[in-house]
Structure formats: structure tokens, C-alpha cells
Enzyme design. Structure first.
Site, PDB file in Angstrom:
ATOM      1  N   HIS A 149      -7.698  38.629  16.250  1.00 18.18           N
ATOM      2  CA  HIS A 149      -8.358  37.554  15.386  1.00 18.18           C
ATOM      3  C   HIS A 149      -9.067  38.134  14.247  1.00 18.18           C
ATOM      4  CE1 HIS A 149     -11.183  37.703  18.353  1.00 18.18           C
ATOM      5  NE2 HIS A 149     -10.279  37.094  19.155  1.00 18.18           N
TER       6      HIS A 149
ATOM      7  N   CYS B 286     -20.573  36.856  25.508  1.00 18.95           N
ATOM      8  CA  CYS B 286     -19.699  37.146  24.523  1.00 18.95           C
ATOM      9  C   CYS B 286     -20.313  36.327  23.276  1.00 18.95           C
ATOM     10  CB  CYS B 286     -18.141  36.728  24.675  1.00 18.95           C
ATOM     11  SG  CYS B 286     -17.103  36.917  23.321  1.00 18.95           S
TER      12      CYS B 286
ATOM     13  N   HIS C 243     -16.331  39.799  18.265  1.00 17.26           N
ATOM     14  CA  HIS C 243     -16.976  39.793  19.400  1.00 17.26           C
ATOM     15  C   HIS C 243     -18.103  40.894  19.612  1.00 17.26           C
ATOM     16  CE1 HIS C 243     -13.876  36.725  20.829  1.00 17.26           C
ATOM     17  NE2 HIS C 243     -13.092  37.479  20.958  1.00 17.26           N
TER      18      HIS C 243
ATOM     19  N   GLU D 297      -5.214  39.821  22.650  1.00 20.32           N
ATOM     20  CA  GLU D 297      -5.192  38.902  21.598  1.00 20.32           C
ATOM     21  C   GLU D 297      -5.851  39.704  20.371  1.00 20.32           C
ATOM     22  OE1 GLU D 297      -7.226  35.607  22.720  1.00 20.32           O
ATOM     23  OE2 GLU D 297      -9.200  36.504  22.069  1.00 20.32           O
TER      24      GLU D 297
ATOM     25  N   HIS E  20      -7.476  43.507  21.962  1.00 20.74           N
ATOM     26  CA  HIS E  20      -8.307  43.411  22.989  1.00 20.74           C
ATOM     27  C   HIS E  20      -8.077  42.588  23.981  1.00 20.74           C
ATOM     28  CE1 HIS E  20      -9.757  40.040  20.542  1.00 20.74           C
ATOM     29  NE2 HIS E  20     -10.272  39.490  21.550  1.00 20.74           N
TER      30      HIS E  20
HETATM   31 MN    MN Z   1     -11.023  37.405  21.488  1.00 21.44          MN
END
Ligand code: MN
Length: 157
Positions: free
Chosen positions: A72, A124, A76, A70, A110
Site C-alpha cells: 500500500h 506498528c 509502517h 500486502e 510485506h
Molecule cells: Mn500493511
């Protein structure tokens, strides 16, 4: 003895328990949507508080499992806490070992994969308020597969 009242929602210390669990922290489903492909991932939210603009989660990918591929806008910051595996971040596929750090920049594809015989557990750090992840289109996947290293990663080799 402190005369501060204890906040049962926010104890000062949550003791570590066996098997990468913490007192009062319940394992959750990795994703609510069934549409996002992944295999054998659990999620625990370790820190989440409206006064804090970030959240700290612990994810564990079982041996041979993988997180969703995914991207975004939010970032992270990842620290490997258990086992080993691999990650795909942008146009790189890299081995991951205990205590390695991974930065996932905004809008970067990722995915995390556990090893064949061991789990991959990681902390995370993420924005508390965040945008919804995008999944790759067929064209996005085809573009990634043109790189033989990324193709091998995506096919679990
Ligand atoms: Mn993610």
C-alpha cells in the site's frame, strides 16, 4: 490533585496488564475482510485520536501464524515487543528478534511470520488516514517465488 477533568475516552495512563494487554484496550479482529489470507493474528489499537495523524497498534501473531502479504502507499514503522519471527519486506526475508525495528516503505510487499514455537508481537506505527492494502496477483506471487529465499519464506520454511 489536578483540576483538569478526566477524559474517560483518553485517560492519561492505561496500565499494562498481563499478556500484552492494556487497560481499556480491547483486542480486535486483525482484518474485517475475510478475503485477505492470514493466520492467528490479533490487533489492539493503542493510540488513535483525531488530533494525531498517526496510530499506534499492537499486533500479535501466534506461533506458526502470519499476517497478510500486502502492499500500500502508506508506510509502517514496526518494533518487535514479544517473541521472535521473520519478515518479508520487498526482496528481503529477515529474522526478527526482540526490539528489532522494521521500516516498510510505500508500495513494498510485506508479511510477518511468528516462529514455530513462539508468538511475534509488535508495535506498528501507521498513518491514521491510509489507503486500502493491495493483495498480490498470481503474477506478483510467481515473481516473488523466483527468488528461492522469498519462496521459502512464503511457504513457511
Ligand atoms: Mn500493511
Amino acid at each position: 490533585m489536578s483540576d483538569q477533568p478526566q477524559d474517560p475516552q483518553n485517560p492519561v495512563v492505561r496500565a499494562a496488564q498481563d499478556g500484552f494487554h492494556w487497560e481499556g484496550v480491547a483486542p480486535r479482529r486483525y482484518k474485517e475482510e475475510a478475503a485477505a489470507p492470514f493466520r492467528d493474528v490479533t490487533r489492539q489499537v493503542l493510540f488513535s485520536d483525531p488530533r494525531l495523524h498517526g496510530e499506534l497498534r499492537y499486533f500479535e501473531v501466534a506461533a506458526n501464524g502470519y499476517s497478510t502479504l500486502e502492499r500500500h502507499e502508506h508506510m509502517h514503522a514496526v518494533l518487535v515487543l514479544r517473541g521472535a519471527g521473520r519478515c518479508l519486506v520487498g526482496n528481503e526475508a529477515r529474522a526478527l528478534h526482540l526490539h528489532d525495528l522494521v521500516t516498510v516503505p510505500p508500495w513494498t510487499w510485506h508479511q510477518f511470520r511468528a516462529g514455530k514455537d513462539e508468538p511475534l508481537g509488535f508495535l506498528c506505527l501507521v498513518n491514521a488516514e491510509r489507503d486500502r492494502p493491495q493483495l498480490p496477483s498470481d503474477d506478483d506471487l510467481a515473481a516473488m517465488r523466483r527468488d528461492p529465499i522469498l519462496r521459502d519464506f512464503l511457504e513457511g520454511r
